[in-house]
Scaffold this active site. Structure first.
Site, PDB file in Angstrom:
ATOM      1  N   TYR A   9       0.847  -1.209   0.000  1.00  0.00           N
ATOM      2  CA  TYR A   9       0.000   0.000   0.000  1.00  0.00           C
ATOM      3  C   TYR A   9       0.870   1.242   0.000  1.00  0.00           C
ATOM      4  O   TYR A   9       1.964   1.253   0.583  1.00  0.00           O
ATOM      5  CB  TYR A   9      -0.822   0.104   1.284  1.00  0.00           C
ATOM      6  CG  TYR A   9      -1.867  -0.924   1.474  1.00  0.00           C
ATOM      7  CD1 TYR A   9      -3.126  -0.802   0.873  1.00  0.00           C
ATOM      8  CD2 TYR A   9      -1.623  -2.023   2.290  1.00  0.00           C
ATOM      9  CE1 TYR A   9      -4.105  -1.750   1.085  1.00  0.00           C
ATOM     10  CE2 TYR A   9      -2.607  -2.980   2.499  1.00  0.00           C
ATOM     11  CZ  TYR A   9      -3.838  -2.834   1.892  1.00  0.00           C
ATOM     12  OH  TYR A   9      -4.799  -3.778   2.095  1.00  0.00           O
ATOM     13  N   LYS A  20       7.937   4.943  -6.791  1.00  0.00           N
ATOM     14  CA  LYS A  20       8.922   4.106  -6.080  1.00  0.00           C
ATOM     15  C   LYS A  20       8.481   2.638  -6.111  1.00  0.00           C
ATOM     16  O   LYS A  20       9.300   1.731  -6.311  1.00  0.00           O
ATOM     17  CB  LYS A  20       9.028   4.596  -4.635  1.00  0.00           C
ATOM     18  CG  LYS A  20      10.011   3.854  -3.779  1.00  0.00           C
ATOM     19  CD  LYS A  20      11.207   4.707  -3.527  1.00  0.00           C
ATOM     20  CE  LYS A  20      12.298   3.933  -2.821  1.00  0.00           C
ATOM     21  NZ  LYS A  20      13.562   4.680  -2.871  1.00  0.00           N
ATOM     22  N   ARG A  66      -7.541   1.105  -3.741  1.00  0.00           N
ATOM     23  CA  ARG A  66      -8.460   0.873  -2.622  1.00  0.00           C
ATOM     24  C   ARG A  66      -9.358   2.083  -2.468  1.00  0.00           C
ATOM     25  O   ARG A  66      -8.875   3.208  -2.269  1.00  0.00           O
ATOM     26  CB  ARG A  66      -7.696   0.608  -1.324  1.00  0.00           C
ATOM     27  CG  ARG A  66      -8.660   0.292  -0.166  1.00  0.00           C
ATOM     28  CD  ARG A  66      -7.976  -0.361   1.007  1.00  0.00           C
ATOM     29  NE  ARG A  66      -7.252   0.585   1.833  1.00  0.00           N
ATOM     30  CZ  ARG A  66      -6.735   0.281   3.027  1.00  0.00           C
ATOM     31  NH1 ARG A  66      -6.845  -0.952   3.508  1.00  0.00           N
ATOM     32  NH2 ARG A  66      -6.084   1.188   3.726  1.00  0.00           N
ATOM     33  N   GLU A 129     -12.360  -6.893   8.307  1.00  0.00           N
ATOM     34  CA  GLU A 129     -11.603  -6.284   9.411  1.00  0.00           C
ATOM     35  C   GLU A 129     -12.500  -5.713  10.499  1.00  0.00           C
ATOM     36  O   GLU A 129     -12.107  -4.777  11.200  1.00  0.00           O
ATOM     37  CB  GLU A 129     -10.664  -5.202   8.856  1.00  0.00           C
ATOM     38  CG  GLU A 129     -11.338  -4.239   7.886  1.00  0.00           C
ATOM     39  CD  GLU A 129     -10.364  -3.294   7.175  1.00  0.00           C
ATOM     40  OE1 GLU A 129      -9.178  -3.248   7.531  1.00  0.00           O
ATOM     41  OE2 GLU A 129     -10.826  -2.574   6.266  1.00  0.00           O
ATOM     42  N   ASP A 155      -7.818  -2.800  12.375  1.00  0.00           N
ATOM     43  CA  ASP A 155      -9.227  -2.402  12.440  1.00  0.00           C
ATOM     44  C   ASP A 155     -10.060  -3.428  13.205  1.00  0.00           C
ATOM     45  O   ASP A 155     -10.969  -3.072  13.948  1.00  0.00           O
ATOM     46  CB  ASP A 155      -9.790  -2.228  11.018  1.00  0.00           C
ATOM     47  CG  ASP A 155      -9.443  -0.867  10.445  1.00  0.00           C
ATOM     48  OD1 ASP A 155      -9.784   0.139  11.086  1.00  0.00           O
ATOM     49  OD2 ASP A 155      -8.826  -0.815   9.378  1.00  0.00           O
ATOM     50  N   ILE A 221       3.653  -2.291   3.970  1.00  0.00           N
ATOM     51  CA  ILE A 221       3.456  -0.836   3.944  1.00  0.00           C
ATOM     52  C   ILE A 221       4.755  -0.074   3.725  1.00  0.00           C
ATOM     53  O   ILE A 221       4.750   1.158   3.741  1.00  0.00           O
ATOM     54  CB  ILE A 221       2.763  -0.334   5.243  1.00  0.00           C
ATOM     55  CG1 ILE A 221       3.378  -0.974   6.481  1.00  0.00           C
ATOM     56  CG2 ILE A 221       1.275  -0.630   5.205  1.00  0.00           C
ATOM     57  CD1 ILE A 221       4.114  -0.063   7.340  1.00  0.00           C
ATOM     58  N   HIS A 222       5.850  -0.810   3.525  1.00  0.00           N
ATOM     59  CA  HIS A 222       7.144  -0.143   3.335  1.00  0.00           C
ATOM     60  C   HIS A 222       8.004  -0.995   2.398  1.00  0.00           C
ATOM     61  O   HIS A 222       7.943  -2.226   2.462  1.00  0.00           O
ATOM     62  CB  HIS A 222       7.827   0.030   4.700  1.00  0.00           C
ATOM     63  CG  HIS A 222       9.039   0.915   4.651  1.00  0.00           C
ATOM     64  ND1 HIS A 222      10.285   0.448   4.292  1.00  0.00           N
ATOM     65  CD2 HIS A 222       9.181   2.248   4.890  1.00  0.00           C
ATOM     66  CE1 HIS A 222      11.149   1.455   4.325  1.00  0.00           C
ATOM     67  NE2 HIS A 222      10.509   2.557   4.677  1.00  0.00           N
ATOM     68  N   ASP A 269       1.321 -40.635   2.975  1.00  0.00           N
ATOM     69  CA  ASP A 269       0.130 -41.003   2.208  1.00  0.00           C
ATOM     70  C   ASP A 269      -0.478 -39.747   1.598  1.00  0.00           C
ATOM     71  O   ASP A 269       0.167 -38.697   1.557  1.00  0.00           O
ATOM     72  CB  ASP A 269      -0.865 -41.853   3.023  1.00  0.00           C
ATOM     73  CG  ASP A 269      -1.485 -41.063   4.159  1.00  0.00           C
ATOM     74  OD1 ASP A 269      -1.093 -39.898   4.365  1.00  0.00           O
ATOM     75  OD2 ASP A 269      -2.373 -41.604   4.848  1.00  0.00           O
TER      76      ASP A 269
HETATM   77  N1  COA Z   1       5.352   2.580  -0.987  1.00  0.00           N
HETATM   78  C1  COA Z   1       6.306   3.072  -1.804  1.00  0.00           C
HETATM   79  N2  COA Z   1       7.380   3.759  -1.380  1.00  0.00           N
HETATM   80  C2  COA Z   1       7.486   3.969  -0.052  1.00  0.00           C
HETATM   81  C3  COA Z   1       6.530   3.477   0.854  1.00  0.00           C
HETATM   82  C4  COA Z   1       5.427   2.761   0.346  1.00  0.00           C
HETATM   83  N3  COA Z   1       4.466   2.273   1.144  1.00  0.00           N
HETATM   84  N4  COA Z   1       6.905   3.819   2.105  1.00  0.00           N
HETATM   85  C5  COA Z   1       8.049   4.490   1.984  1.00  0.00           C
HETATM   86  N5  COA Z   1       8.415   4.598   0.692  1.00  0.00           N
HETATM   87  C6  COA Z   1       9.610   5.255   0.124  1.00  0.00           C
HETATM   88  C7  COA Z   1       9.808   6.665   0.661  1.00  0.00           C
HETATM   89  O1  COA Z   1       9.109   7.592  -0.126  1.00  0.00           O
HETATM   90  C8  COA Z   1      11.295   6.804   0.561  1.00  0.00           C
HETATM   91  O2  COA Z   1      11.615   7.070  -0.789  1.00  0.00           O
HETATM   92  P1  COA Z   1      12.939   7.927  -1.174  1.00  0.00           P
HETATM   93  O3  COA Z   1      14.105   7.193  -0.571  1.00  0.00           O
HETATM   94  O4  COA Z   1      12.933   7.912  -2.667  1.00  0.00           O
HETATM   95  O5  COA Z   1      12.705   9.284  -0.588  1.00  0.00           O
HETATM   96  C9  COA Z   1      11.809   5.405   0.875  1.00  0.00           C
HETATM   97  O6  COA Z   1      10.745   4.506   0.539  1.00  0.00           O
HETATM   98  C10 COA Z   1      12.191   5.198   2.329  1.00  0.00           C
HETATM   99  O7  COA Z   1      11.078   5.520   3.136  1.00  0.00           O
HETATM  100  P2  COA Z   1      11.240   5.936   4.680  1.00  0.00           P
HETATM  101  O8  COA Z   1      11.916   7.264   4.770  1.00  0.00           O
HETATM  102  O9  COA Z   1      11.866   4.797   5.409  1.00  0.00           O
HETATM  103  O10 COA Z   1       9.740   6.014   5.139  1.00  0.00           O
HETATM  104  P3  COA Z   1       8.818   7.322   5.183  1.00  0.00           P
HETATM  105  O11 COA Z   1       9.104   8.042   6.462  1.00  0.00           O
HETATM  106  O12 COA Z   1       8.924   8.078   3.906  1.00  0.00           O
HETATM  107  O13 COA Z   1       7.366   6.684   5.252  1.00  0.00           O
HETATM  108  C11 COA Z   1       5.426   5.618   6.122  1.00  0.00           C
HETATM  109  C12 COA Z   1       6.927   5.906   6.341  1.00  0.00           C
HETATM  110  C13 COA Z   1       4.941   4.638   7.158  1.00  0.00           C
HETATM  111  C14 COA Z   1       4.652   6.938   6.232  1.00  0.00           C
HETATM  112  C15 COA Z   1       5.280   5.021   4.698  1.00  0.00           C
HETATM  113  O14 COA Z   1       6.014   3.825   4.662  1.00  0.00           O
HETATM  114  C16 COA Z   1       3.871   4.810   4.192  1.00  0.00           C
HETATM  115  O15 COA Z   1       3.235   5.762   3.764  1.00  0.00           O
HETATM  116  N6  COA Z   1       3.384   3.558   4.179  1.00  0.00           N
HETATM  117  C17 COA Z   1       2.087   3.222   3.637  1.00  0.00           C
HETATM  118  C18 COA Z   1       0.967   3.728   4.510  1.00  0.00           C
HETATM  119  C19 COA Z   1      -0.381   3.335   3.954  1.00  0.00           C
HETATM  120  O16 COA Z   1      -0.614   3.346   2.762  1.00  0.00           O
HETATM  121  N7  COA Z   1      -1.310   2.967   4.857  1.00  0.00           N
HETATM  122  C20 COA Z   1      -2.618   2.539   4.488  1.00  0.00           C
HETATM  123  C21 COA Z   1      -2.699   1.085   4.215  1.00  0.00           C
HETATM  124  S1  COA Z   1      -2.427   0.066   5.626  1.00  0.00           S
HETATM  125 MG    MG Z   2      -8.136  -1.212   7.526  1.00  0.00          MG
END
Ligand code: COA
Ligand code: MG
Length: 289
Positions: A9, A20, A66, A129, A155, A221-222, A269
Site C-alpha cells: 500500500y 517508487k 483501494r 476487518e 481495524d 506498507i514499506h 500417504d
Molecule cells: N510505498 C512506496 N514507497 C514507499 C513506501 C510505500 N508504502 N513507504 C516508503 N516509501 C519510500 C519513501 O518515499 C522513501 O523514498 P525515497 O528514498 O525515494 O525518498 C523510501 O521509501 C524510504 O522511506 P522511509 O523514509 O523509510 O519512510 P517514510 O518516512 O517516507 O514513510 C510511512 C513511512 C509509514 C509513512 C510510509 O512507509 C507509508 O506511507 N506507508 C504506507 C501507509 C499506507 O498506505 N497505509 C494505508 C494502508 S495500511
Molecule cells: Mg483497515
C-alpha cells in the site's frame, strides 16, 4: 490468478511513493484512497491514482486501487474517479455484507460494458476487518468477482475492543477464520500488516507464521518489507527438492499398488503428497522450479 505474495500500500495522493513502488518488483501495488489518506486530501488522491493508472508502466505488478468503504459517503466519487483508468482490481475495505460487494461489482460491470472490456476482468479483493465482517464471512466469500480475502488486524482489534500484543492471540481466531473461508471458496488469503516496519526480523517471523496458517500472501506498507515477505511465501530450494522427491516416490509406489509408504522414517500417504504438490505449485507460481 495473479500471484499476490506481497501487496504494497501507499497513500494514493503520493505520486513519489507510487513511482517508487514500480521499482520494487512487488506482486501488487495498492494505491490507497482510504485510511492512508487524510480527509482533506481525498480529491487529490482520486486524481493522482487515476493519473498513475493511465500514465505509469506497472510491469508485472498488479495495479490495484483501494476505495473507501461502502457507506462512508466517499465510495461513489472514489470509484467513479478511477474506473475509466482501468485498474486490474479494486480493494474494498471494511466489508461486512455481500450487498456491499454487489454494489461495487455493479459499478465495475457497468464500466466493463461501457468500455467493451471483458465482464469480470477487473477483480475485487476485500478487507475483512470488523466483528460483523468476520461473522458474515460465509456470504462475503461467495461473490464471483472476488480473488482474495484480506485480513485487517488493526481495524479488527478496534472493532472488538482488543488490545494489540506482539503475540497476536487477540486476533488469532479471526485471522484463522479468514483463511478458512478463503480456502473454502478457492480464494487467496492475504495476511495482516506488520506495522513496525523497521523490525525486519519481526516481519519475517510474522510472514512465516502467516504462511504456516495457510495464508498465500501478506500486506506490506514499506519497501523494506517486500523482499522478506516474498521470500516467506515462496518455498525455499530445500523444500522444493523434498517435495519433488516425495511426489516422484508416490508415483513409483502407486505403480506397485501401494498407497502408503515410508520415506526418511515418516509415513507418507495422500495428504502429505497433496501438501508436496502444493509446495511445487507455489514454487511454480513464484517462477521457481
Ligand atoms: N510505498 C512506496 N514507497 C514507499 C513506501 C510505500 N508504502 N513507504 C516508503 N516509501 C519510500 C519513501 O518515499 C522513501 O523514498 P525515497 O528514498 O525515494 O525518498 C523510501 O521509501 C524510504 O522511506 P522511509 O523514509 O523509510 O519512510 P517514510 O518516512 O517516507 O514513510 C510511512 C513511512 C509509514 C509513512 C510510509 O512507509 C507509508 O506511507 N506507508 C504506507 C501507509 C499506507 O498506505 N497505509 C494505508 C494502508 S495500511
Ligand atoms: Mg483497515
Amino acid at each position: 490468478m495473479h500471484s499476490r505474495r506481497a501487496l504494497l500500500y501507499m497513500p494514493g495522493d503520493d505520486r513519489h511513493k507510487i513511482e517508487k513502488a514500480l521499482t520494487l518488483g512487488v506482486d501488487c501495488i495498492c494505491m490507497d484512497m482510504e485510511d492512508g489518506v487524510a480527509l482533506n486530501r481525498k480529491t487529490d488522491a482520486r486524481l493522482t491514482v487515476a493519473a498513475a493508472l493511465r500514465e505509469l508502466q506497472f510491469g508485472l505488478s498488479e495495479k490495484l486501487a483501494r476505495i473507501n468503504a461502502v457507506g462512508s459517503g466517499l465510495e461513489t466519487e472514489d470509484i467513479e474517479a478511477i474506473l475509466a483508468s482501468r485498474p486490474d482490481g479494486i480493494v474494498l475495505p471494511k466489508v461486512e455484507s455481500l450487498e456491499q460487494i454487489q454494489w461495487v461489482s455493479g459499478k465495475i460491470e457497468a464500466a466493463e460494458l461501457a468500455y467493451s472490456w471483458p465482464v469480470n476482468s477487473i477483480r475485487m479483493l476485500v478487507d475483512v476487518e470488523t466483528a460483523k465482517g468476520i461473522l458474515n464471512l460465509k456470504e462475503i466469500s461467495s461473490h464471483p468477482r472476488l480473488d482474495a480475502l484480506i485480513f485487517g488486524a488493526e481495524d479488527y482489534a478496534v472493532s472488538i475492543g482488543a488490545i494489540r500484543t506482539a503475540e497476536g492471540w487477540e486476533v488469532f481466531t479471526a485471522r484463522s477464520l479468514v483463511v478458512l473461508h478463503a480456502k473454502a471458496h478457492d480464494l487467496q488469503a492475504i495476511d495482516l500488516v506488520t506495522v513496525d516496519y523497521h523490525d525486519l526480523a519481526r516481519v519475517r517471523g510474522e510472514a512465516a507464521f502467516g504462511a504456516q496458517l495457510g495464508y498465500t500472501g501478506k500486506q506490506v506498507i514499506h519497501p523494506a518489507q517486500v523482499r522478506p515477505v516474498q521470500e516467506a511465501f515462496t518455498p525455499d530450494d530445500e523444500s522444493i527438492i523434498k517435495a519433488s522427491c516425495l511426489v516422484e516416490a508416490f508415483v513409483a509406489y502407486q505403480k506397485e499398488g501401494k498407497g502408503a509408504f515410508a520415506m526418511e522414517g515418516k509415513m507418507i500417504d495422500m495428504p502429505l503428497v497433496k501438501a508436496a504438490q502444493g509446495v511445487l505449485e507455489r514454487a511454480h507460481a513464484a517462477g521457481k522450479g
